[in-house]
Write a protein that holds these residues in place. Sequence first.
Motif, PDB file in Angstrom:
ATOM      1  N   SER A 108       0.784  -1.232   0.256  1.00 13.48           N
ATOM      2  CA  SER A 108       0.006   0.002   0.016  1.00 13.48           C
ATOM      3  C   SER A 108       0.892   1.188   0.166  1.00 13.48           C
ATOM      4  CB  SER A 108      -0.907   0.090   1.156  1.00 13.48           C
ATOM      5  OG  SER A 108      -1.604   1.257   1.398  1.00 13.48           O
ATOM      6  N   ALA A 109       0.470   2.278  -0.557  1.00 15.28           N
ATOM      7  CA  ALA A 109       0.927   3.536  -0.673  1.00 15.28           C
ATOM      8  C   ALA A 109       0.421   4.433   0.433  1.00 15.28           C
ATOM      9  CB  ALA A 109       0.694   4.451  -2.052  1.00 15.28           C
ATOM     10  N   SER A 110      -0.480   3.952   1.469  1.00 11.18           N
ATOM     11  CA  SER A 110      -1.062   4.616   2.080  1.00 11.18           C
ATOM     12  C   SER A 110      -0.176   4.986   3.386  1.00 11.18           C
ATOM     13  CB  SER A 110      -2.403   3.936   2.626  1.00 11.18           C
ATOM     14  OG  SER A 110      -2.812   4.577   3.966  1.00 11.18           O
ATOM     15  N   LYS A 130      -4.092  -6.380  -4.499  1.00  5.95           N
ATOM     16  CA  LYS A 130      -2.905  -5.544  -4.165  1.00  5.95           C
ATOM     17  C   LYS A 130      -2.081  -6.642  -3.421  1.00  5.95           C
ATOM     18  CE  LYS A 130      -5.416  -1.402  -3.556  1.00  5.95           C
ATOM     19  NZ  LYS A 130      -6.142  -0.652  -2.593  1.00  5.95           N
ATOM     20  N   GLU A 171      -7.271   0.155  -9.710  1.00  9.22           N
ATOM     21  CA  GLU A 171      -8.401   0.155  -8.888  1.00  9.22           C
ATOM     22  C   GLU A 171      -9.649   0.586  -9.312  1.00  9.22           C
ATOM     23  OE1 GLU A 171      -5.941   1.687  -5.009  1.00  9.22           O
ATOM     24  OE2 GLU A 171      -8.300   1.514  -4.893  1.00  9.22           O
ATOM     25  N   LYS A 201     -11.613   7.514  -3.919  1.00 17.34           N
ATOM     26  CA  LYS A 201     -11.235   8.649  -3.509  1.00 17.34           C
ATOM     27  C   LYS A 201     -11.716   9.938  -4.691  1.00 17.34           C
ATOM     28  CE  LYS A 201      -7.340   6.707  -3.707  1.00 17.34           C
ATOM     29  NZ  LYS A 201      -7.464   5.392  -3.428  1.00 17.34           N
ATOM     30  N   LEU A 222     -10.450  11.626   9.841  1.00 20.52           N
ATOM     31  CA  LEU A 222     -11.126  11.784  10.908  1.00 20.52           C
ATOM     32  C   LEU A 222     -10.020  12.196  12.036  1.00 20.52           C
ATOM     33  CD1 LEU A 222     -13.594  11.244  12.563  1.00 20.52           C
ATOM     34  CD2 LEU A 222     -12.633   8.910  13.269  1.00 20.52           C
ATOM     35  N   GLU A 223      -8.855  11.915  11.916  1.00 16.73           N
ATOM     36  CA  GLU A 223      -7.680  12.542  12.872  1.00 16.73           C
ATOM     37  C   GLU A 223      -7.230  13.839  12.967  1.00 16.73           C
ATOM     38  OE1 GLU A 223      -7.015  10.813  10.320  1.00 16.73           O
ATOM     39  OE2 GLU A 223      -4.851  10.977   9.827  1.00 16.73           O
ATOM     40  N   ASP A 235      -7.671  -2.126   1.157  1.00 14.14           N
ATOM     41  CA  ASP A 235      -8.674  -1.165   0.507  1.00 14.14           C
ATOM     42  C   ASP A 235      -9.773  -0.930   1.315  1.00 14.14           C
ATOM     43  OD1 ASP A 235      -8.923  -0.018  -2.462  1.00 14.14           O
ATOM     44  OD2 ASP A 235     -10.817  -0.633  -2.040  1.00 14.14           O
ATOM     45  N   GLN A 236     -10.023   0.496   0.835  1.00 11.96           N
ATOM     46  CA  GLN A 236     -11.292   0.994   1.662  1.00 11.96           C
ATOM     47  C   GLN A 236     -12.248   1.679   0.606  1.00 11.96           C
ATOM     48  OE1 GLN A 236     -10.602   4.783   3.690  1.00 11.96           O
ATOM     49  NE2 GLN A 236     -11.333   3.626   5.651  1.00 11.96           N
ATOM     50  N   ILE A 238      -0.788   6.516   6.145  1.00 11.07           N
ATOM     51  CA  ILE A 238      -1.455   6.424   7.452  1.00 11.07           C
ATOM     52  C   ILE A 238      -1.569   4.835   7.940  1.00 11.07           C
ATOM     53  CG2 ILE A 238      -4.012   6.097   6.739  1.00 11.07           C
ATOM     54  CD1 ILE A 238      -2.643   8.102  10.076  1.00 11.07           C
ATOM     55  N   ARG A 239      -1.623   3.975   6.885  1.00 12.40           N
ATOM     56  CA  ARG A 239      -1.662   2.371   7.208  1.00 12.40           C
ATOM     57  C   ARG A 239      -0.328   2.199   7.932  1.00 12.40           C
ATOM     58  NH1 ARG A 239      -4.908   1.625   1.791  1.00 12.40           N
ATOM     59  NH2 ARG A 239      -6.901   1.582   2.539  1.00 12.40           N
ATOM     60  N   HIS A 291      -6.050  12.177  -0.975  1.00 14.34           N
ATOM     61  CA  HIS A 291      -6.080  10.748  -0.941  1.00 14.34           C
ATOM     62  C   HIS A 291      -6.828  10.007  -0.067  1.00 14.34           C
ATOM     63  CE1 HIS A 291      -2.903  11.595  -3.594  1.00 14.34           C
ATOM     64  NE2 HIS A 291      -2.089  12.398  -2.686  1.00 14.34           N
ATOM     65  N   VAL A 309     -11.861   3.315  10.436  1.00 14.22           N
ATOM     66  CA  VAL A 309     -12.119   4.539   9.529  1.00 14.22           C
ATOM     67  C   VAL A 309     -10.700   5.183   8.865  1.00 14.22           C
ATOM     68  CG1 VAL A 309     -12.700   7.128   9.647  1.00 14.22           C
ATOM     69  CG2 VAL A 309     -13.867   5.344  11.093  1.00 14.22           C
ATOM     70  N   LEU A 310      -9.571   5.127   9.647  1.00 13.99           N
ATOM     71  CA  LEU A 310      -8.423   5.503   8.974  1.00 13.99           C
ATOM     72  C   LEU A 310      -7.884   4.649   7.959  1.00 13.99           C
ATOM     73  CD1 LEU A 310      -8.557   7.311  11.508  1.00 13.99           C
ATOM     74  CD2 LEU A 310      -6.205   7.025  11.842  1.00 13.99           C
TER      75      LEU A 310
HETATM   76  N1  LIG Z   1      -5.268   9.769   7.417  1.00 16.58           N
HETATM   77  C1  LIG Z   1      -6.385   9.014   7.098  1.00 16.58           C
HETATM   78  N2  LIG Z   1      -6.664   8.460   5.909  1.00 16.58           N
HETATM   79  C2  LIG Z   1      -7.696   8.040   5.484  1.00 16.58           C
HETATM   80  C3  LIG Z   1      -8.848   8.274   6.368  1.00 16.58           C
HETATM   81  N3  LIG Z   1      -9.929   7.802   5.780  1.00 16.58           N
HETATM   82  C4  LIG Z   1      -9.703   7.092   4.507  1.00 16.58           C
HETATM   83  N4  LIG Z   1      -8.227   7.444   4.440  1.00 16.58           N
HETATM   84  C5  LIG Z   1      -7.194   7.102   3.452  1.00 16.58           C
HETATM   85  O1  LIG Z   1      -7.986   6.731   2.313  1.00 16.58           O
HETATM   86  C6  LIG Z   1      -7.405   6.037   1.365  1.00 16.58           C
HETATM   87  C7  LIG Z   1      -8.257   4.910   0.880  1.00 16.58           C
HETATM   88  O2  LIG Z   1      -7.847   4.587  -0.470  1.00 16.58           O
HETATM   89  P1  LIG Z   1      -7.464   3.213  -0.839  1.00 16.58           P
HETATM   90  O3  LIG Z   1      -7.421   2.746  -2.246  1.00 16.58           O
HETATM   91  O4  LIG Z   1      -7.809   2.176   0.213  1.00 16.58           O
HETATM   92  O5  LIG Z   1      -5.756   3.211  -0.500  1.00 16.58           O
HETATM   93  P2  LIG Z   1      -4.865   3.960  -1.153  1.00 16.58           P
HETATM   94  O6  LIG Z   1      -4.345   5.125  -0.175  1.00 16.58           O
HETATM   95  O7  LIG Z   1      -5.109   4.495  -2.570  1.00 16.58           O
HETATM   96  O8  LIG Z   1      -3.402   3.240  -1.169  1.00 16.58           O
HETATM   97  P3  LIG Z   1      -3.284   1.711  -1.692  1.00 16.58           P
HETATM   98  O9  LIG Z   1      -3.348   0.791  -0.588  1.00 16.58           O
HETATM   99  O10 LIG Z   1      -1.884   1.839  -2.278  1.00 16.58           O
HETATM  100  O11 LIG Z   1      -4.256   1.777  -2.914  1.00 16.58           O
HETATM  101  C8  LIG Z   1      -6.505   5.215   2.311  1.00 16.58           C
HETATM  102  O12 LIG Z   1      -5.027   5.735   2.212  1.00 16.58           O
HETATM  103  C9  LIG Z   1      -6.771   5.451   3.806  1.00 16.58           C
HETATM  104  O13 LIG Z   1      -5.858   5.412   4.770  1.00 16.58           O
HETATM  105  C10 LIG Z   1      -8.777   9.123   7.655  1.00 16.58           C
HETATM  106  O14 LIG Z   1      -9.744   9.289   8.437  1.00 16.58           O
HETATM  107  N5  LIG Z   1      -7.396   9.581   8.133  1.00 16.58           N
END
Ligand SMILES: Nc1nc2c(ncn2[C@@H]2O[C@H](COP(=O)(O)OP(=O)(O)OP(=O)(O)O)[C@@H](O)[C@H]2O)c(=O)[nH]1
Length: 199
Positions: free
Chosen positions: A9-11, A59, A34, A88, A161-162, A76-77, A13-14, A154, A179-180
């Motif tokens: 994941s590129a996220s 992924k 996606e 997104k 939320l934070e 994924d969310q 926060i994860r 993103h 949520v995050l």
């Molecule tokens: N910091 C933060 N991020 C959030 C929150 N709600 C959703 N997100 C982010 O929204 C993104 C949802 O898109 P995804 O497609 O699941 O993930 P992505 O960021 O594209 O990263 P990949 O896993 O590489 O696809 C994720 O990075 C979540 O962490 C929040 O409340 N706080």
Amino acid sequence: MTLPLVLASASEIRRQMLLNAGVSVEAIPARVDEAAIRASLCAEGAPPRDIADALAEAKARKIGERHPERLVLGCDQVLAFKGEVFGKPIDLDEARAQIRRLSGDRHTLLSAAVLYCDAKPVWRHVGIVRLTMRTIGEAYLDDYLVRNWDSIRHSVGGYKLEQEGARLFSRIEGDYFTVLGLPLLELLSYLTLRGDIPG
Ligand SMILES: Nc1nc2c(ncn2[C@@H]2O[C@H](COP(=O)(O)OP(=O)(O)OP(=O)(O)O)[C@@H](O)[C@H]2O)c(=O)[nH]1
């Protein structure tokens, strides 16, 4: 598990949530298409839960097959609202349109996680949270978006939320980490059960 856990994941926060919980992590973003996967599943009438799970698996599989010796986590969310699945926001205007629709109503966030080991799925979970958004005034919404766009661009739903996103909600039924973007507690329980992390 061959530490560190590979996060497909590129996220940021994860990655941070896992590091903050004391799990050593190596991020190798999967970069799957996606939009194409979501569109084809939506066309088949797949429910939001299956869409999030399938994207998380895509992924995890992409990186897990490349590194069969590692434990690989895909996530994924998706946001579900009145039968629709939001991804997104592509730009500030779409974020405004999305929040206008969610305003004064309840929506659901589904955060899926899939673990691969030896190039096979070994665990999966979809965390579900229900969020009740306040009725958001137009003037505040404009200010909120201008102030926060770089940060929320993103984030599914156009909020963090934070951060200031907390001001959009009157009630949240479910787990903060979900949520995050990650069903963290369920994942940590599984990693502990497997003996990958002490507990
Ligand atoms: N910091 C933060 N991020 C959030 C929150 N709600 C959703 N997100 C982010 O929204 C993104 C949802 O898109 P995804 O497609 O699941 O993930 P992505 O960021 O594209 O990263 P990949 O896993 O590489 O696809 C994720 O990075 C979540 O962490 C929040 O409340 N706080």
